[in-house]
Design a protein around this motif. Sequence first.
Motif, PDB file in Angstrom:
ATOM      1  N   GLY A   1     106.321 -67.774 -17.530  1.00 21.31           N
ATOM      2  CA  GLY A   1     106.945 -69.166 -17.560  1.00 21.31           C
ATOM      3  C   GLY A   1     107.967 -69.327 -18.580  1.00 21.31           C
ATOM      4  N   VAL A   2     107.652 -68.694 -19.853  1.00 18.16           N
ATOM      5  CA  VAL A   2     108.743 -68.460 -21.003  1.00 18.16           C
ATOM      6  C   VAL A   2     110.066 -67.848 -20.533  1.00 18.16           C
ATOM      7  CG1 VAL A   2     109.251 -67.442 -23.106  1.00 18.16           C
ATOM      8  CG2 VAL A   2     106.984 -68.411 -22.759  1.00 18.16           C
ATOM      9  N   VAL A   3     110.070 -66.739 -19.591  1.00 17.25           N
ATOM     10  CA  VAL A   3     111.069 -65.857 -19.083  1.00 17.25           C
ATOM     11  C   VAL A   3     112.148 -66.884 -17.994  1.00 17.25           C
ATOM     12  CG1 VAL A   3     111.757 -63.835 -17.961  1.00 17.25           C
ATOM     13  CG2 VAL A   3     109.995 -63.868 -19.279  1.00 17.25           C
ATOM     14  N   PHE A   4     111.186 -67.565 -17.167  1.00 12.49           N
ATOM     15  CA  PHE A   4     112.046 -68.205 -15.978  1.00 12.49           C
ATOM     16  C   PHE A   4     112.063 -69.905 -16.117  1.00 12.49           C
ATOM     17  CE2 PHE A   4     110.071 -64.325 -14.174  1.00 12.49           C
ATOM     18  CZ  PHE A   4     111.271 -63.668 -14.024  1.00 12.49           C
ATOM     19  N   ASP A   5     111.408 -70.486 -16.885  1.00 13.97           N
ATOM     20  CA  ASP A   5     111.293 -71.707 -17.100  1.00 13.97           C
ATOM     21  C   ASP A   5     112.557 -72.100 -18.267  1.00 13.97           C
ATOM     22  OD1 ASP A   5     110.896 -74.526 -17.624  1.00 13.97           O
ATOM     23  OD2 ASP A   5     108.907 -74.382 -16.974  1.00 13.97           O
ATOM     24  N   PRO A   6     113.568 -73.141 -17.626  1.00 13.07           N
ATOM     25  CA  PRO A   6     114.548 -73.266 -18.773  1.00 13.07           C
ATOM     26  C   PRO A   6     114.190 -74.174 -19.837  1.00 13.07           C
ATOM     27  CG  PRO A   6     115.093 -74.154 -16.380  1.00 13.07           C
ATOM     28  CD  PRO A   6     113.484 -73.444 -16.322  1.00 13.07           C
ATOM     29  N   ARG A   7     112.767 -74.844 -19.850  1.00 10.80           N
ATOM     30  CA  ARG A   7     112.407 -75.515 -21.112  1.00 10.80           C
ATOM     31  C   ARG A   7     112.220 -74.511 -22.182  1.00 10.80           C
ATOM     32  NH1 ARG A   7     107.821 -78.608 -18.749  1.00 10.80           N
ATOM     33  NH2 ARG A   7     108.721 -78.215 -16.936  1.00 10.80           N
ATOM     34  N   PHE A   8     111.890 -73.020 -22.043  1.00 11.30           N
ATOM     35  CA  PHE A   8     111.831 -72.301 -22.786  1.00 11.30           C
ATOM     36  C   PHE A   8     112.917 -71.272 -23.420  1.00 11.30           C
ATOM     37  CE2 PHE A   8     107.668 -73.128 -20.572  1.00 11.30           C
ATOM     38  CZ  PHE A   8     106.959 -73.891 -21.887  1.00 11.30           C
ATOM     39  N   ALA A   9     114.030 -71.829 -22.884  1.00  8.42           N
ATOM     40  CA  ALA A   9     115.169 -71.176 -22.881  1.00  8.42           C
ATOM     41  C   ALA A   9     115.446 -70.379 -24.225  1.00  8.42           C
ATOM     42  CB  ALA A   9     116.475 -71.699 -22.530  1.00  8.42           C
ATOM     43  N   GLY A  10     115.233 -71.480 -25.287  1.00  9.18           N
ATOM     44  CA  GLY A  10     115.373 -70.653 -26.628  1.00  9.18           C
ATOM     45  C   GLY A  10     114.653 -69.563 -27.115  1.00  9.18           C
ATOM     46  N   ALA A  11     113.107 -69.667 -26.615  1.00  2.05           N
ATOM     47  CA  ALA A  11     112.336 -68.420 -26.788  1.00  2.05           C
ATOM     48  C   ALA A  11     112.742 -67.421 -26.094  1.00  2.05           C
ATOM     49  CB  ALA A  11     110.851 -68.820 -26.780  1.00  2.05           C
ATOM     50  N   ALA A  12     113.070 -67.691 -24.902  1.00  2.00           N
ATOM     51  CA  ALA A  12     113.472 -66.420 -23.704  1.00  2.00           C
ATOM     52  C   ALA A  12     114.685 -65.899 -24.302  1.00  2.00           C
ATOM     53  CB  ALA A  12     113.742 -67.164 -22.666  1.00  2.00           C
ATOM     54  N   SER A  13     115.671 -66.423 -24.967  1.00  2.00           N
ATOM     55  CA  SER A  13     116.781 -65.786 -25.425  1.00  2.00           C
ATOM     56  C   SER A  13     116.334 -64.791 -26.304  1.00  2.00           C
ATOM     57  CB  SER A  13     117.698 -66.769 -25.936  1.00  2.00           C
ATOM     58  OG  SER A  13     117.463 -67.508 -26.935  1.00  2.00           O
ATOM     59  N   ARG A  14     115.533 -64.855 -27.214  1.00  2.00           N
ATOM     60  CA  ARG A  14     115.088 -64.037 -28.224  1.00  2.00           C
ATOM     61  C   ARG A  14     113.979 -62.787 -27.954  1.00  2.00           C
ATOM     62  NH1 ARG A  14     112.964 -67.739 -33.357  1.00  2.00           N
ATOM     63  NH2 ARG A  14     114.035 -66.080 -34.351  1.00  2.00           N
ATOM     64  N   LEU A  15     113.785 -62.535 -26.372  1.00  2.31           N
ATOM     65  CA  LEU A  15     113.338 -61.725 -25.731  1.00  2.31           C
ATOM     66  C   LEU A  15     114.054 -60.286 -25.540  1.00  2.31           C
ATOM     67  CD1 LEU A  15     111.018 -63.376 -23.333  1.00  2.31           C
ATOM     68  CD2 LEU A  15     110.356 -62.133 -25.357  1.00  2.31           C
ATOM     69  N   ARG A  16     113.865 -59.152 -26.026  1.00  5.20           N
ATOM     70  CA  ARG A  16     114.544 -58.085 -25.742  1.00  5.20           C
ATOM     71  C   ARG A  16     114.186 -57.683 -24.191  1.00  5.20           C
ATOM     72  NH1 ARG A  16     117.598 -55.784 -29.502  1.00  5.20           N
ATOM     73  NH2 ARG A  16     117.788 -53.803 -28.334  1.00  5.20           N
ATOM     74  N   ALA A  17     113.083 -57.778 -23.727  1.00  5.92           N
ATOM     75  CA  ALA A  17     112.473 -57.599 -22.617  1.00  5.92           C
ATOM     76  C   ALA A  17     111.172 -58.114 -22.353  1.00  5.92           C
ATOM     77  CB  ALA A  17     112.449 -56.097 -22.459  1.00  5.92           C
ATOM     78  N   ALA A  18     110.571 -58.095 -21.319  1.00  2.44           N
ATOM     79  CA  ALA A  18     109.526 -58.779 -20.884  1.00  2.44           C
ATOM     80  C   ALA A  18     108.519 -57.803 -19.769  1.00  2.44           C
ATOM     81  CB  ALA A  18     109.456 -60.137 -20.293  1.00  2.44           C
ATOM     82  N   LEU A  19     107.393 -57.450 -20.336  1.00  2.00           N
ATOM     83  CA  LEU A  19     106.429 -56.816 -19.223  1.00  2.00           C
ATOM     84  C   LEU A  19     105.667 -57.650 -18.475  1.00  2.00           C
ATOM     85  CD1 LEU A  19     105.127 -54.306 -17.985  1.00  2.00           C
ATOM     86  CD2 LEU A  19     104.050 -53.774 -20.069  1.00  2.00           C
ATOM     87  N   LEU A  20     105.514 -57.635 -17.381  1.00  2.00           N
ATOM     88  CA  LEU A  20     104.641 -58.846 -16.617  1.00  2.00           C
ATOM     89  C   LEU A  20     103.813 -57.855 -15.863  1.00  2.00           C
ATOM     90  CD1 LEU A  20     107.330 -61.255 -15.383  1.00  2.00           C
ATOM     91  CD2 LEU A  20     105.736 -61.215 -17.561  1.00  2.00           C
ATOM     92  N   MET A  21     102.380 -57.802 -16.360  1.00  2.00           N
ATOM     93  CA  MET A  21     101.467 -56.820 -15.704  1.00  2.00           C
ATOM     94  C   MET A  21     100.355 -57.965 -14.714  1.00  2.00           C
ATOM     95  SD  MET A  21      98.919 -54.233 -17.568  1.00  2.00           S
ATOM     96  CE  MET A  21      99.912 -52.750 -17.809  1.00  2.00           C
TER      97      MET A  21
END
Length: 307
Positions: A176-196
């Motif tokens: 949700g953070v990676v793909f939902d625009p409402r969390f774009a600020g936090a997502a921009s601070r992710l170097r990468a995301a592992l979804l397991m």
Amino acid sequence: MVNPRPADAPAPDIAAVQVAVRGLGARFDDEVLQATKALYAPFRQAVPAGVALRRDLAYGPDPRQRLDLYRPAGGAPAPLLLYVPGGGFTGGDKDGGDGVYGNVGAYFAARGWQVAVMNYRLAPAHAWPAGSEDVARAIDWLLQPGHAELGPTGASGPAAGLVAWGQSAGAAHLAGVVFDPRFAGAASRLRAALLMSGLYDPQAPLRPGPLAYYGDDDAAWPARSPLRGARPGHAPVLLSVAEFDPPDMARQTLQLADRLTALDGHCPPLLQHAGHNHVSTVLSVGTPQDDVGRALLGWLGAAAAPR
């Protein structure tokens, strides 16, 4: 963090554990969860001497908005990893008993990472999008300038962001953070995301836990789907699935891979963990069965490398 074993008990056999996991088959319920935890419990270890642990740090005002922080002792610069555990949307804890999830923090901290293992608010009291809100809040809290709890993160500092790893319901919240625009600020601070092994597109029939989180109005589900909300320009993603994930869970990962391939023009990295079920991937970390740990260390190291 130590699982006591009588002195006269036979030494645990990791090969027998792997056979037993296969025998549980491609299903997941509380019986499989408890059986798998019991299989790996004899391998639990104390937090090693080279790892410093701070428990129950508050990243928000709710009692569930707490995380444990594992750091390499000695103060050397170390990249940041945020681990978001599962729990079926209505349960789960960063300290799941028998050292569960502490094994993740201790393992990666002993190998040069600062690792935050978080709790988040739970359904039904806190329904969608509370889980993603909490992941975003934890990211922002960890990356605040001059953070008093963190050691040095290297020349690039907190501005370099962090790598996040979510499993099961935790993967849904992180997606949700990676793909939902409402969390774009936090997502921009992710170097990468592992979804397991996550749920990325709620579809009928939903199990009680996801239903409590996403709500019983199926007309609202598409707007709450990380998969359907995916757009170009997202943070780098690694998808991970277990051989013995239930088929409906495995399909969700493959469907997200298909969606990202169409969006990005190339297939995202995709790991299949042979011989593992829905939870043995995480429970095996820090045991002699080191296949998942080694695979993730390689990917995490590449994700955290300077760009």
